[in-house]
Design an enzyme around this catalytic site. Sequence first.
Site, mmCIF file in Angstrom:
data_model
loop_
_atom_site.group_PDB
_atom_site.id
_atom_site.type_symbol
_atom_site.label_atom_id
_atom_site.label_comp_id
_atom_site.label_asym_id
_atom_site.label_seq_id
_atom_site.Cartn_x
_atom_site.Cartn_y
_atom_site.Cartn_z
ATOM 1 N N ASP A 18 6.570 -5.395 -16.558
ATOM 2 C CA ASP A 18 6.774 -5.528 -17.997
ATOM 3 C C ASP A 18 8.020 -4.711 -18.355
ATOM 4 O OD1 ASP A 18 5.976 -2.877 -18.064
ATOM 5 O OD2 ASP A 18 4.285 -3.183 -19.427
ATOM 6 N N HIS A 19 8.273 -4.545 -19.647
ATOM 7 C CA HIS A 19 9.481 -3.829 -20.094
ATOM 8 C C HIS A 19 9.506 -2.383 -19.598
ATOM 9 C CE1 HIS A 19 6.214 -3.417 -22.951
ATOM 10 N NE2 HIS A 19 6.700 -2.229 -23.273
ATOM 11 N N CYS A 75 4.123 -1.699 -14.165
ATOM 12 C CA CYS A 75 4.142 -1.529 -15.622
ATOM 13 C C CYS A 75 4.258 -0.033 -15.877
ATOM 14 C CB CYS A 75 2.932 -2.196 -16.299
ATOM 15 S SG CYS A 75 1.335 -1.450 -15.960
ATOM 16 N N GLY A 76 3.975 0.428 -17.078
ATOM 17 C CA GLY A 76 4.163 1.853 -17.368
ATOM 18 C C GLY A 76 3.297 2.741 -16.482
ATOM 19 N N THR A 77 2.003 2.423 -16.456
ATOM 20 C CA THR A 77 1.074 3.195 -15.622
ATOM 21 C C THR A 77 0.742 2.489 -14.319
ATOM 22 O OG1 THR A 77 -0.758 2.064 -16.691
ATOM 23 C CG2 THR A 77 -0.078 4.195 -17.645
ATOM 24 N N GLY A 80 -2.457 -1.640 -16.182
ATOM 25 C CA GLY A 80 -2.627 -2.945 -16.831
ATOM 26 C C GLY A 80 -2.235 -4.093 -15.913
ATOM 27 N N HIS A 108 -6.760 0.164 5.055
ATOM 28 C CA HIS A 108 -8.184 -0.035 4.772
ATOM 29 C C HIS A 108 -8.486 -1.255 3.916
ATOM 30 C CE1 HIS A 108 -9.599 4.383 5.587
ATOM 31 N NE2 HIS A 108 -8.810 3.906 6.542
ATOM 32 N N ARG A 142 -14.050 -2.415 11.020
ATOM 33 C CA ARG A 142 -15.049 -2.275 9.937
ATOM 34 C C ARG A 142 -14.437 -2.585 8.580
ATOM 35 N NH1 ARG A 142 -13.042 2.602 11.181
ATOM 36 N NH2 ARG A 142 -12.653 4.144 9.537
ATOM 37 N N HIS A 143 -13.121 -2.370 8.448
ATOM 38 C CA HIS A 143 -12.460 -2.643 7.163
ATOM 39 C C HIS A 143 -12.394 -4.150 6.887
ATOM 40 C CE1 HIS A 143 -11.552 1.556 7.016
ATOM 41 N NE2 HIS A 143 -10.933 1.494 8.192
HETATM 42 C C1 RB5 Z 1 3.446 -0.652 -22.261
HETATM 43 O O1 RB5 Z 1 3.774 0.261 -23.254
HETATM 44 C C2 RB5 Z 1 2.295 -0.109 -21.424
HETATM 45 O O2 RB5 Z 1 1.106 -0.179 -22.123
HETATM 46 C C3 RB5 Z 1 2.195 -0.869 -20.122
HETATM 47 O O3 RB5 Z 1 3.405 -0.783 -19.442
HETATM 48 C C4 RB5 Z 1 1.159 -0.383 -19.129
HETATM 49 O O4 RB5 Z 1 1.250 0.979 -18.899
HETATM 50 C C5 RB5 Z 1 -0.219 -0.847 -19.338
HETATM 51 O O5 RB5 Z 1 -1.136 -0.593 -18.531
#
Ligand code: RB5
Length: 151
Positions: A18-19, A75-77, A80, A108, A142-143
Amino acid sequence: MTDTRLARPGDIVAIASDHAGVELKTALKGELSALGFVPLDLGTNSSDSVDYPDFGHALAQAILDKKAVAGVAICGTGIGISIAVNRHAGIRAALAYDDATAKLAREHNDANVLAMGARIVNADQAKTMLKTFFATPFAGDRHARRVAKLG
Ligand code: RB5
């Protein structure tokens, strides 16, 4: 002995973000090429706000349609987009946050998508994780029984 690497030089690897992940995507595309893979860029390609599920679903579909053998999702984290990618049977996205989790995701879990958070790891860490992920074979045994139960 069976070759359980995920991809070989010349194989197509899809990459999407994403952005929030667009800058890291550019860096990792270069790294994929340096490793001998052919990146298939599914966007996004600007910092304009977009919805990560659109890019996660497109990435999973590219693998299911055999347009790519594996994928990288950002994505950011990383949370998502990994959730979106994992809603497709046969796709195993691992949200890795260091080199050890990138390695174990292959050994694994036979992960076929590496997910990362651009706000969590820096470009150097992400490049190392990418390299490790693609260099690590699935350990099987096993995996394999456990991965088969994932569906
Ligand atoms: C976008 O701001 C953020 O929500 C997205 O990149 C992500 O981290 C979602 O899980």
